[in-house]
Design a protein around this motif. Structure first.
Motif, PDB file in Angstrom:
ATOM      1  N   CYS A  77      -3.631  -2.847  13.088  1.00 46.88           N
ATOM      2  CA  CYS A  77      -3.060  -1.551  13.464  1.00 46.88           C
ATOM      3  C   CYS A  77      -1.565  -1.674  13.720  1.00 46.88           C
ATOM      4  O   CYS A  77      -0.777  -0.811  13.308  1.00 46.88           O
ATOM      5  CB  CYS A  77      -3.746  -1.000  14.709  1.00 46.88           C
ATOM      6  SG  CYS A  77      -5.408  -0.378  14.438  1.00 46.88           S
ATOM      7  N   GLU A  78      -1.149  -2.743  14.387  1.00 47.33           N
ATOM      8  CA  GLU A  78       0.274  -2.963  14.644  1.00 47.33           C
ATOM      9  C   GLU A  78       1.044  -3.146  13.351  1.00 47.33           C
ATOM     10  O   GLU A  78       2.133  -2.595  13.186  1.00 47.33           O
ATOM     11  CB  GLU A  78       0.474  -4.187  15.544  1.00 47.33           C
ATOM     12  CG  GLU A  78       0.108  -3.949  16.984  1.00 47.33           C
ATOM     13  CD  GLU A  78       0.415  -5.146  17.852  1.00 47.33           C
ATOM     14  OE1 GLU A  78       1.456  -5.805  17.620  1.00 47.33           O
ATOM     15  OE2 GLU A  78      -0.380  -5.432  18.752  1.00 47.33           O
ATOM     16  N   VAL A  79       0.493  -3.929  12.437  1.00 41.67           N
ATOM     17  CA  VAL A  79       1.155  -4.159  11.149  1.00 41.67           C
ATOM     18  C   VAL A  79       1.293  -2.839  10.401  1.00 41.67           C
ATOM     19  O   VAL A  79       2.372  -2.502   9.906  1.00 41.67           O
ATOM     20  CB  VAL A  79       0.385  -5.195  10.304  1.00 41.67           C
ATOM     21  CG1 VAL A  79       0.955  -5.280   8.895  1.00 41.67           C
ATOM     22  CG2 VAL A  79       0.423  -6.561  10.972  1.00 41.67           C
ATOM     23  N   LEU A  80       0.221  -2.070  10.332  1.00 49.38           N
ATOM     24  CA  LEU A  80       0.265  -0.793   9.623  1.00 49.38           C
ATOM     25  C   LEU A  80       1.257   0.168  10.263  1.00 49.38           C
ATOM     26  O   LEU A  80       1.984   0.880   9.561  1.00 49.38           O
ATOM     27  CB  LEU A  80      -1.132  -0.163   9.571  1.00 49.38           C
ATOM     28  CG  LEU A  80      -1.264   1.117   8.756  1.00 49.38           C
ATOM     29  CD1 LEU A  80      -0.885   0.892   7.294  1.00 49.38           C
ATOM     30  CD2 LEU A  80      -2.677   1.661   8.858  1.00 49.38           C
ATOM     31  N   ALA A  81       1.321   0.177  11.584  1.00 50.42           N
ATOM     32  CA  ALA A  81       2.240   1.082  12.283  1.00 50.42           C
ATOM     33  C   ALA A  81       3.693   0.782  11.936  1.00 50.42           C
ATOM     34  O   ALA A  81       4.529   1.690  11.919  1.00 50.42           O
ATOM     35  CB  ALA A  81       2.028   0.989  13.790  1.00 50.42           C
ATOM     36  N   ASP A  82       4.016  -0.466  11.651  1.00 51.93           N
ATOM     37  CA  ASP A  82       5.396  -0.837  11.297  1.00 51.93           C
ATOM     38  C   ASP A  82       5.777  -0.403   9.892  1.00 51.93           C
ATOM     39  O   ASP A  82       6.957  -0.349   9.565  1.00 51.93           O
ATOM     40  CB  ASP A  82       5.586  -2.352  11.410  1.00 51.93           C
ATOM     41  CG  ASP A  82       5.623  -2.820  12.848  1.00 51.93           C
ATOM     42  OD1 ASP A  82       5.858  -1.976  13.747  1.00 51.93           O
ATOM     43  OD2 ASP A  82       5.418  -4.027  13.077  1.00 51.93           O
ATOM     44  N   HIS A  83       4.807  -0.127   9.049  1.00 50.37           N
ATOM     45  CA  HIS A  83       5.071   0.193   7.645  1.00 50.37           C
ATOM     46  C   HIS A  83       4.705   1.649   7.376  1.00 50.37           C
ATOM     47  O   HIS A  83       3.618   1.967   6.918  1.00 50.37           O
ATOM     48  CB  HIS A  83       4.299  -0.764   6.726  1.00 50.37           C
ATOM     49  CG  HIS A  83       4.780  -2.159   6.864  1.00 50.37           C
ATOM     50  ND1 HIS A  83       5.746  -2.690   6.055  1.00 50.37           N
ATOM     51  CD2 HIS A  83       4.464  -3.124   7.766  1.00 50.37           C
ATOM     52  CE1 HIS A  83       5.998  -3.932   6.431  1.00 50.37           C
ATOM     53  NE2 HIS A  83       5.229  -4.215   7.468  1.00 50.37           N
ATOM     54  N   ASP A  84       5.650   2.512   7.683  1.00 48.68           N
ATOM     55  CA  ASP A  84       5.459   3.946   7.541  1.00 48.68           C
ATOM     56  C   ASP A  84       6.290   4.463   6.377  1.00 48.68           C
ATOM     57  O   ASP A  84       7.303   3.880   6.014  1.00 48.68           O
ATOM     58  CB  ASP A  84       5.865   4.645   8.840  1.00 48.68           C
ATOM     59  CG  ASP A  84       5.171   5.974   9.025  1.00 48.68           C
ATOM     60  OD1 ASP A  84       4.371   6.360   8.154  1.00 48.68           O
ATOM     61  OD2 ASP A  84       5.429   6.626  10.044  1.00 48.68           O
ATOM     62  N   GLU A  85       5.875   5.560   5.808  1.00 49.54           N
ATOM     63  CA  GLU A  85       6.555   6.156   4.651  1.00 49.54           C
ATOM     64  C   GLU A  85       7.660   7.091   5.104  1.00 49.54           C
ATOM     65  O   GLU A  85       7.491   7.865   6.032  1.00 49.54           O
ATOM     66  CB  GLU A  85       5.533   6.902   3.798  1.00 49.54           C
ATOM     67  CG  GLU A  85       6.056   7.348   2.457  1.00 49.54           C
ATOM     68  CD  GLU A  85       6.692   8.721   2.482  1.00 49.54           C
ATOM     69  OE1 GLU A  85       7.438   9.024   1.544  1.00 49.54           O
ATOM     70  OE2 GLU A  85       6.446   9.478   3.433  1.00 49.54           O
ATOM     71  N   ASN A  86       8.808   7.002   4.448  1.00 47.40           N
ATOM     72  CA  ASN A  86       9.927   7.887   4.730  1.00 47.40           C
ATOM     73  C   ASN A  86      10.650   8.167   3.414  1.00 47.40           C
ATOM     74  O   ASN A  86      11.234   7.258   2.831  1.00 47.40           O
ATOM     75  CB  ASN A  86      10.872   7.247   5.746  1.00 47.40           C
ATOM     76  CG  ASN A  86      11.959   8.192   6.189  1.00 47.40           C
ATOM     77  OD1 ASN A  86      11.992   9.348   5.793  1.00 47.40           O
ATOM     78  ND2 ASN A  86      12.848   7.701   7.022  1.00 47.40           N
ATOM     79  N   ASP A  87      10.582   9.396   2.940  1.00 46.71           N
ATOM     80  CA  ASP A  87      11.213   9.785   1.674  1.00 46.71           C
ATOM     81  C   ASP A  87      10.787   8.890   0.514  1.00 46.71           C
ATOM     82  O   ASP A  87      11.596   8.493  -0.322  1.00 46.71           O
ATOM     83  CB  ASP A  87      12.738   9.779   1.797  1.00 46.71           C
ATOM     84  CG  ASP A  87      13.248  10.861   2.724  1.00 46.71           C
ATOM     85  OD1 ASP A  87      12.589  11.917   2.820  1.00 46.71           O
ATOM     86  OD2 ASP A  87      14.301  10.646   3.360  1.00 46.71           O
ATOM     87  N   GLY A  88       9.510   8.528   0.470  1.00 40.76           N
ATOM     88  CA  GLY A  88       8.985   7.739  -0.634  1.00 40.76           C
ATOM     89  C   GLY A  88       9.189   6.248  -0.508  1.00 40.76           C
ATOM     90  O   GLY A  88       8.801   5.492  -1.389  1.00 40.76           O
ATOM     91  N   SER A  89       9.800   5.803   0.589  1.00 45.41           N
ATOM     92  CA  SER A  89      10.044   4.378   0.795  1.00 45.41           C
ATOM     93  C   SER A  89       9.427   3.933   2.108  1.00 45.41           C
ATOM     94  O   SER A  89       9.171   4.736   2.997  1.00 45.41           O
ATOM     95  CB  SER A  89      11.545   4.091   0.839  1.00 45.41           C
ATOM     96  OG  SER A  89      12.148   4.426  -0.380  1.00 45.41           O
ATOM     97  N   CYS A  90       9.233   2.623   2.221  1.00 47.51           N
ATOM     98  CA  CYS A  90       8.709   2.046   3.454  1.00 47.51           C
ATOM     99  C   CYS A  90       9.841   1.892   4.453  1.00 47.51           C
ATOM    100  O   CYS A  90      10.916   1.382   4.112  1.00 47.51           O
ATOM    101  CB  CYS A  90       8.070   0.696   3.163  1.00 47.51           C
ATOM    102  SG  CYS A  90       7.441  -0.116   4.648  1.00 47.51           S
TER     103      CYS A  90
END
Length: 138
Positions: free
Chosen positions: A81-94
């Motif tokens: 969950c922590e790993v996924l939370a760090d990798h969020d989408e923003n304008d089509g990029s991570c």
């Protein structure tokens, strides 16, 4: 940006609750990957209490035991969950992968879903709802 993701740990029971708020319609692909992984983590969390070492024979009335496997699974889910939370989408990029340059001259952000999110999803590659299968790539 995809939906807001959070988790809480109930220390009294030792359970983790994973939640994700829906994102706006501008990032459906990102939501699909994150929602898929979130659903698998929820399933894994629910399974934690029923998975024990083969030699585990000490199960208390409250359902806990001494083998450590349920606790290990809960920690595994919390870490993912922590790993996924760090990798969020923003304008089509991570948000986490690559280098972001506000001027745009040296912007080397990785497209979403990034390699990290794809790697998390590989844990569940055989699942029929895996995003690659739904997109015809798997």
């Amino acid at each position: 940006m995809s939906g807001e993701r959070s988790w809480t740990i109930d220390t009294e029971v030792g359970r983790i609750k994973v939640t994700e708020e829906p994102a706006d319609a501008s990032a459906p692909a990102a939501l699909d990957w994150r929602a898929f992984i979130t659903a698998r983590l929820d399933e894994r969390q629910e399974q934690a209490e029923t998975v024990h070492d083969l030699g585990c024979g000490v199960i208390r009335r409250d359902g806990t035991c001494d083998c450590g496997e349920p606790a290990r699974i809960r920690l595994e889910v919390a870490f993912l969950c922590e790993v996924l939370a760090d990798h969020d989408e923003n304008d089509g990029s991570c948000d986490a992968c690559g280098n972001y340059d506000p001027s745009g001259l040296h912007d080397h952000r990785e497209p979403f879903p990034c390699r990290t999110v794809r790697a998390l999803a590989k844990l569940y590659a055989s699942h029929p709802e895996h995003p690659d299968k739904l997109e015809g790539r798997g």
